[in-house]
Design an enzyme around this catalytic site. Structure first.
Site: not given
Ligand SMILES: NC(=O)c1ccc[n+]([C@@H]2O[C@H](COP(=O)([O-])OP(=O)(O)OC[C@H]3O[C@@H](n4cnc5c(N)ncnc54)[C@H](O)[C@@H]3O)[C@@H](O)[C@H]2O)c1
Length: 292
Positions: A127, A148, A160, A198
Site C-alpha cells: 500500500s 497496487h 497503481e 492512499n
C-alpha cells in the site's frame, strides 16, 4: 511479455480476490499462503466472487442458467491453492500480498527470487512501502515493480503501477499490459510513501479520524452521515474494518511518519483495537461486529 501463468503470495483480504481476478481473465494462477486455513479462505472468497459475477450474467440474460455451474468451475479450476513454492517454477508474473511489513516482504521476495524463473516479474501489492527497498532482497531489482490493487480487488478497476529506482521500462510496460489483460486500468506512479490514492484517501480519512477523537462522536453516526449524504458508498470506519485495521493503521502510521502530523493522523481507538487483536472483518470484530 505474455503471462501464461501467474502466482499470488498471501491469500488474505486481498490475495484471494486478486487470484480470482486473474483466473476470471482465463490465466492459470497459483495462490500461496503459510497455513491451509488461509489458502482455503482465499479459495472460498474466489468462489463467492465468481458465483456472484456469473449470477449477475444469468440475471442479465447474458448466460443460460444451465451453463452457470460450468462457468464457475472453469474459473475456479484455474486457481491452485498451495503452501509451497513447488508450482512457481514456470510462472511469469507474481503478485505478493503478504502483510505490510518490510521484514515479511523481504523474506518473501528472497524466496521468490530463488523459486521463480529469471524472466519472471515480481510485483508487490504494497500500500505504500518502498519498491526499491523491497527489491533489495532480490537479484533482479529491474524486474520488481509495485502493482497496487484496491479493495475489493474484484470490483475496483484501478491498479497503481509503481516504478522503483531500478525497475526497467520493460517491466513497467509488462506490468501495465498484464493489468489490462486482467481487465484493470493501470496508472503509472512514481515511488513515494502512499503513492497517489492512499495519500488522498489517507489525508481525507485523517481529518475524520482526528475529528472523532476530538469530539467523541459515535463512529457509526459519522459513517451514517457520510453515506446518507451520498459522499461515499461506506464511511471511513466501516471501510477500515473491511480493509483490515492492522493494514489501515500501518499505512496511517507510515503516512504520518513521512508527511507529518499536520497532514496525517493515527486514530486512537484504531490503535487500541489492533493492540487487542480486533482487526475488523477478518477477525470478526473491529469498529463493528462482523458475523464471520
Ligand atoms: N487490505 C486492503 O484493503 C489492501 C488494499 C491494497 C493493498 N493492500 C496491501 O496488500 C498486502 C496484503 O494485505 P491484506 O489486507 O491482504 O493482508 P491480510 O493480513 O488480510 O493477508 C495477508 C496474508 O498473507 C499471509 N502470509 C503471511 N506471511 C506469508 C508468507 N511468508 N508467505 C505467504 N503468505 C503469507 C497471511 O497468512 C495472510 O493470509 C499488504 O501489503 C497491504 O498493504 C491491502
Amino acid at each position: 511479455m505474455f503471462v501464461f501463468k501467474a502466482a499470488v503470495v498471501g491469500a488474505g483480504t486481498m490475495g484471494g480476490e486478486i487470484a480470482q481476478v486473474i483466473a476470471s481473465a482465463g490465466i492459470p494462477v497459483v495462490l500461496k499462503d503459510v497455513d491451509q486455513k488461509f489458502v482455503d479462505a482465499g479459495l472460498e472468497k474466489a468462489r463467492e466472487v465468481t458465483q456472484g459475477q456469473i449470477g449477475k450474467l444469468v440475471k442479465k440474460g447474458k448466460l443460460e442458467e444451465s451453463q452457470a455451474a460450468d462457468k464457475v468451475a472453469e474459473t475456479l479450476d484455474l486457481i491452485t491453492g498451495t503452501l509451497s513454492y513447488e508450482d512457481f517454477g514456470d510462472v511469469d508474473f507474481v503478485i505478493e500480498a503478504v502483510p505490510e511489513k518490510m521484514e515479511i516482504k523481504h523474506a518473501v521476495f528472497e524466496e521468490l527470487d530463488a523459486s521463480t524463473p529469471g524472466h519472471a516479474i515480481l510485483a508487490s501489492n504494497t500500500s505504500g512501502l518502498s519498491i526499491s527497498e523491497i527489491a533489495d532482497a532480490t537479484s533482479r531489482p529491474d524486474k520488481v515493480v509495485g502493482f497496487h490493487f484496491f479493495w475489493p480487488a474484484s470490483y475496483m478497476r484501478l491498479i497503481e503501477v509503481i516504478e522503483g529506482e531500478e525497475t526497467s521500462s520493460e517491466t513497467m510496460q509488462a506490468a501495465a499490459n498484464f493489468a489490462q489483460a486482467i481487465k484493470k486500468m493501470p496508472v503509472r506512479c512514481a515511488e513515494c510513501p502512499g503513492f497517489v490514492v492512499n495519500r488522498i484517501l489517507g489525508s481525507l480519512a485523517s481529518e475524520i479520524w482526528r475529528y472523532q477523537d476530538e469530539s467523541g462522536l459515535d463512529v457509526k453516526d459519522i459513517d451514517k452521515a457520510i453515506t446518507d449524504a451520498g459522499l461515499a458508498p461506506m464511511g471511513p470506519f466501516f471501510l477500515s474494518d473491511m480493509t483490515g485495521l492492522d493494514t489501515t493503521l500501518k499505512v496511517a502510521k507510515d503516512l504520518k511518519a513521512a508527511y507529518g502530523d499536520e497532514r496525517f493522523y493515527v486514530h486512537s481507538t484504531m490503535e487500541q483495537l489492533v493492540a487487542e487483536g480486533n482487526l475488523g472483518q477478518k477477525t470478526g470484530k473491529g469498529f463493528y461486529e462482523h458475523g464471520n
